[in-house]
Design a protein around this motif. Structure first.
Motif: not given
Lengths: 207, 336
Positions: B78-92
């Motif tokens: 799963a993508t853990a970064g970089p990116g938008l924190l809120g969206p990242l947390l949903v996927g992670l």
């Protein structure tokens, strides 16, 4: 019925494990770091209960209001577990939880529940303790609330009595609340009270 | 081994199944472009909400469509970064639930590194090192020398706007719509790229990029030309200015590093002018050019699964404790 509950609406994370005979609650100082420790919290809760995930009959998650990031982490984690683990999942909102707490404290009549948000506003709900029913929450200015039978949830507000939603009330609520087990119902377990983002508010003002 | 990939770093929710890091079994993307179009850009809070709504239906459709059961999955990336924190947390968080429940490893993936792997995935190959990588997207403009798995020497990056951001801003200024990249390409298709003189920013100044001046130059032309403005010519001129800016730096890097493999990656790698210029450059230096297929240029979970597969040995043992991070250098340590 064995359940595991996760409330990530605050900076700290509240968890509860229960079965037909007893329950226990724990507060984890996750301090906005729930994303890193959500699985560890579940491990610790199950270990303390002497149980495993396979023994759980029901997952339950807080649907807010509160920290949207925290609520989403908890919802994403528990909804996925529900889907792949074939466990029903229920959503518990803080207003229903608070109303059950008041009922268990032998309060009665109509009340107003207030939950502040990060902006200078608060969710305000008119509710009936006997009926255990809440009207749709409204976003109002914080300083416009207060009065008789008005309760501020988990905070001190002038003119309001402080109310802490209790583990006992949660235990009873989880037991009585229907849980989602079909795919479509699982999708419905989402953070309920969303404050529009600045961009959405601007767009609404324009239109 | 089948790797299940999850991507949610910006406005695309994606789930994919990839076998042995080289063969895409299934790759589904739920795009939020239509939702964010009315804001003129991605709104992180809205994106987070939509990721949460989209991710489980995508997961179910991806597995059911491929006839794969959760028990068939060997690992989750799963993508853990970089990116938008809120969206990242949903996927992670979704990935963590899958890994925690199945007991399968979780591989946190750097989204930018994964874009480079997309070109190898397109070719059905395992990454071969060293190679020169140019990552061009809405948020990134990096020229790197990849020396091994998660080993990168950053040669140059942008000082300000990324090329995709430049295209978005120019398209918004010209009221062409969002996202800017595809619209500018389409508008400039039959335009004369020599009509408007635009600067080649930071030319002759090493590997550093800068695109904000180009945006200002375009705005000046718009203001000056008024009713005489030719949108096709302006869009063609802009694309050539961007592409030639990259070509100059890549040419210098191919000469200096003697790399014999060039990878173009990221959303802007879909741009036809840039693809053509990079091919000419690779031919000149007798280097092999690997391009991602058009559907692997934009954000997707197939590249995340493939990169997770190829970097699994480097992932920390306690990867369930890895957190999402908005900013994460290529090859940098995992975030706990």
């Amino acid at each position: 019925m064995r359940y595991l509950f996760l409330d990530a609406s605050e900076n700290a994370t509240n968890c509860q494990y229960g079965d037909d005979k007893s329950f226990f609650s724990r507060r984890f100082d996750t301090d906005r770091n729930l994303g890193a420790c959500v699985s560890k919290i579940c491990d610790e809760m199950l270990e303390q209960a002497g149980s495993s995930f396979g023994d759980i009959d029901l997952l339950s998650v807080c649907t807010g209001p509160g920290s949207l990031t925290g609520l989403r982490i908890a919802a994403a984690f528990f909804r996925t577990l529900s889907l792949i683990g074939n466990k029903p999942v229920s959503g518990i909102d803080i207003f229903s939880w608070s109303l059950k707490t008041l009922q268990q404290s032998n309060c009665s009549g109509k009340v107003t529940l207030v939950l502040p948000t990060l902006i200078d506003k608060a969710f305000v709900v008119s509710a009936d303790i006997e009926q255990q029913s809440c009207q749709t929450p409204q976003l109002q200015a914080r300083n416009a609330v207060g009065g008789q039978q008005t309760y501020a949830i988990r905070c001190d507000l002038p003119g309001c009595a402080r109310l802490e939603p209790s583990p006992e009330a949660l235990h009873e609520l989880i037991d009585s609340r229907p849980a989602a087990s079909s795919f479509d119902d699982i999708l419905g377990v989402l953070p309920m009270y969303v404050i529009p983002s600045q961009a959405e508010r601007k767009l609404e003002e324009k239109s | 081994m089948i790797t299940l990939g999850i991507e949610s770093s910006c406005d695309d929710t994606s789930i994919a199944l990839v076998e042995d890091g080289t063969r895409v079994i299934s790759s589904l993307v739920s795009s939020q472009i239509e939702i964010h179009r009315r804001f003129g850009g991605v709104v992180p809070e809205v994106a987070s909400r939509k990721h949460l709504e989209a991710i489980l239906p995508l997961l179910r459709d991806c597995l059911d469509g491929a006839g794969i059961k959760i028990s068939d999955i060997g690992q989750v990336a799963a993508t853990a970064g970089p990116g938008l924190l809120g969206p990242l947390l949903v996927g992670l968080s979704t990935a963590k639930a899958l890994a925690w429940h199945t007991g399968k490893p979780l591989i946190p993936v750097n989204h930018i590194e994964a874009h480079l792997t997309a070109s190898f995935l397109t070719a059905g190959r395992t990454p071969e090192y060293p190679f020169l990588g140019l990552i061009v997207s809405g948020g990134h403009s990096n020229l790197v020398l990849a020396e091994g798995p998660r080993q990168y020497r950053v040669l140059g990056q942008t000082l300000d706007d990324a090329p995709g951001e430049l295209f978005d801003k120019v398209a918004r200024h010209l009221q062409l719509g969002y996202p800017g990249g595809p619209i500018i390409q389409k508008t400039g298709e039959n335009g004369d790229h020599k009509r408007y003189q635009l600067p080649r920013p930071m030319a002759g100044k090493g590997y550093t990029f800068s695109f904000s001046g180009l945006k200002t130059a375009v705005m000046r032309i718009v203001a000056h030309e008024k009713d005489n403005l030719s949108l096709p010519d302006l869009c063609a001129s802009l694309q050539h200015a961007v592409s030639e800016t990259f070509a100059e730096k890549v040419s210098m890097a191919l000469k200096e590093t003697r790399a014999r493999r060039l990878i173009l990656a990221g959303g802007v790698a879909a741009n036809a002018v840039l693809r053509k210029d990079m091919q000419q450059l690779a031919d000149r230096y007798r280097a092999e050019l690997l391009l991602p297929s058009l559907h692997l240029c934009t954000d997707n979970a197939a590249m995340i699964a493939a990169h997770g597969y190829h970097t699994a040995q480097l992932a920390p043992a306690d990867s369930l404790a890895v957190n999402a991070v908005a900013s994460w250098d290529m090859g940098g340590p995992y975030n706990f």
